[in-house]
Each structure stands twice: as C-alpha cells, then as structure tokens.
Design a protein around this motif. Structure first.
Motif, PDB file in Angstrom:
ATOM      1  N   LEU A 199      41.565  37.725  36.044  1.00 13.68           N
ATOM      2  CA  LEU A 199      41.537  38.314  37.381  1.00 13.68           C
ATOM      3  C   LEU A 199      40.558  37.544  38.266  1.00 13.68           C
ATOM      4  O   LEU A 199      39.402  37.333  37.894  1.00 13.68           O
ATOM      5  N   THR A 200      41.050  37.136  39.438  1.00 13.50           N
ATOM      6  CA  THR A 200      40.246  36.408  40.414  1.00 13.50           C
ATOM      7  C   THR A 200      40.261  37.168  41.726  1.00 13.50           C
ATOM      8  O   THR A 200      41.317  37.618  42.173  1.00 13.50           O
ATOM      9  N   ALA A 244      43.324  40.081  45.337  1.00 13.19           N
ATOM     10  CA  ALA A 244      43.305  39.927  43.886  1.00 13.19           C
ATOM     11  C   ALA A 244      44.388  38.941  43.487  1.00 13.19           C
ATOM     12  O   ALA A 244      45.527  39.039  43.930  1.00 13.19           O
ATOM     13  N   SER A 245      44.010  38.002  42.660  1.00 15.08           N
ATOM     14  CA  SER A 245      44.956  37.047  42.101  1.00 15.08           C
ATOM     15  C   SER A 245      44.844  37.155  40.588  1.00 15.08           C
ATOM     16  O   SER A 245      43.737  37.198  40.047  1.00 15.08           O
ATOM     17  N   LEU A 246      45.977  37.228  39.911  1.00 16.76           N
ATOM     18  CA  LEU A 246      45.913  37.343  38.462  1.00 16.76           C
ATOM     19  C   LEU A 246      46.790  36.299  37.814  1.00 16.76           C
ATOM     20  O   LEU A 246      47.737  35.809  38.412  1.00 16.76           O
ATOM     21  N   THR A 247      46.415  35.949  36.606  1.00 18.23           N
ATOM     22  CA  THR A 247      47.224  35.032  35.819  1.00 18.23           C
ATOM     23  C   THR A 247      47.817  35.802  34.653  1.00 18.23           C
ATOM     24  O   THR A 247      47.369  36.902  34.308  1.00 18.23           O
ATOM     25  N   GLY A 280      44.312  31.684  48.636  1.00 23.79           N
ATOM     26  CA  GLY A 280      43.197  31.064  47.925  1.00 23.79           C
ATOM     27  C   GLY A 280      41.911  31.118  48.700  1.00 23.79           C
ATOM     28  O   GLY A 280      41.517  32.153  49.189  1.00 23.79           O
ATOM     29  N   GLY A 281      41.276  29.955  48.839  1.00 24.13           N
ATOM     30  CA  GLY A 281      39.981  29.898  49.494  1.00 24.13           C
ATOM     31  C   GLY A 281      38.883  30.186  48.492  1.00 24.13           C
ATOM     32  O   GLY A 281      39.111  30.215  47.282  1.00 24.13           O
ATOM     33  N   PRO A 282      37.655  30.413  48.977  1.00 22.74           N
ATOM     34  CA  PRO A 282      36.562  30.743  48.061  1.00 22.74           C
ATOM     35  C   PRO A 282      36.932  31.939  47.180  1.00 22.74           C
ATOM     36  O   PRO A 282      37.577  32.889  47.639  1.00 22.74           O
ATOM     37  N   SER A 283      36.547  31.862  45.906  1.00 26.54           N
ATOM     38  CA  SER A 283      36.960  32.909  44.974  1.00 26.54           C
ATOM     39  C   SER A 283      35.968  33.053  43.832  1.00 26.54           C
ATOM     40  O   SER A 283      35.117  32.190  43.620  1.00 26.54           O
TER      41      SER A 283
END
Length: 103
Positions: A33-34, A86-89, A41-44
C-alpha cells in the motif's frame, strides 16, 4: 475484490480501508500500500508495516507505524487527509476465496 474507499487520519495515524468483498484480515501485506499526492503518482510513501484490525469483514483499520506516519507528514502541505490517494499492488489482501484485491 477491489478497494472502494480509504480515509487517512494523520492526527491519529490511522487509515480506514473499505473493500467490495469480505477480506481475510490475516492476508494483509501493508508493504503493498502506497499513499501518494495524486492519482497518477507524485511524492509518495509506501508503508513499511503497521497493524490491521477488522471493523467489519469489509472495513479495516490500519494503525500506521510511527516511521510511516512521520514520512507522510513530511509530505505536507502537498499531501493531506483530503488530497491523498491510495495506490496498491497485487498482494495487499485477499478475500475469503483467496483472490487478491485488484490494484
């Protein structure tokens, strides 16, 4: 299953996650989780750990580590509770059938 909603509370250091299907609490891998500044995107900050508590079988409370919370706060004012994404893989969490949440 998919992530429907997330809420970041930087004062208490928690993230609330809501999914489309019941999720196994023991399947969480928070390093997938990011939290980022915008949808593209951008700073994360990618989480390094934390603990997960089930509120319901589709809603979960994530207690951020102090390191992750401090790293998120360092991104202020670019990132805030109202502007974070929230970005998840693949592999963040799985449903009762073992199917992982879609990124």
């Amino acid at each position: 299953p998919s992530l429907l909603n997330f809420t970041l509370d930087m004062n208490s250091g928690i993230v609330l996650l809501t999914f489309s299907k019941p999720i196994l609490v023991q399947s969480f891998d928070l390093t997938k989780l990011t939290l980022q500044v915008n949808v593209s995107g951008g700073p994360s900050v990618t989480l390094t750990g934390g603990s997960v508590t089930a509120i319901t079988n589709t809603t979960f409370l994530v207690n951020l580590t102090s390191t992750d919370l401090n790293n998120i706060k360092r991104l202020q004012p670019v990132i805030s509770a109202s502007t974070a994404y929230a970005s998840l893989t693949y592999g963040l969490a799985a449903d009762l059938a073992g199917v992982y949440v879609l990124p």
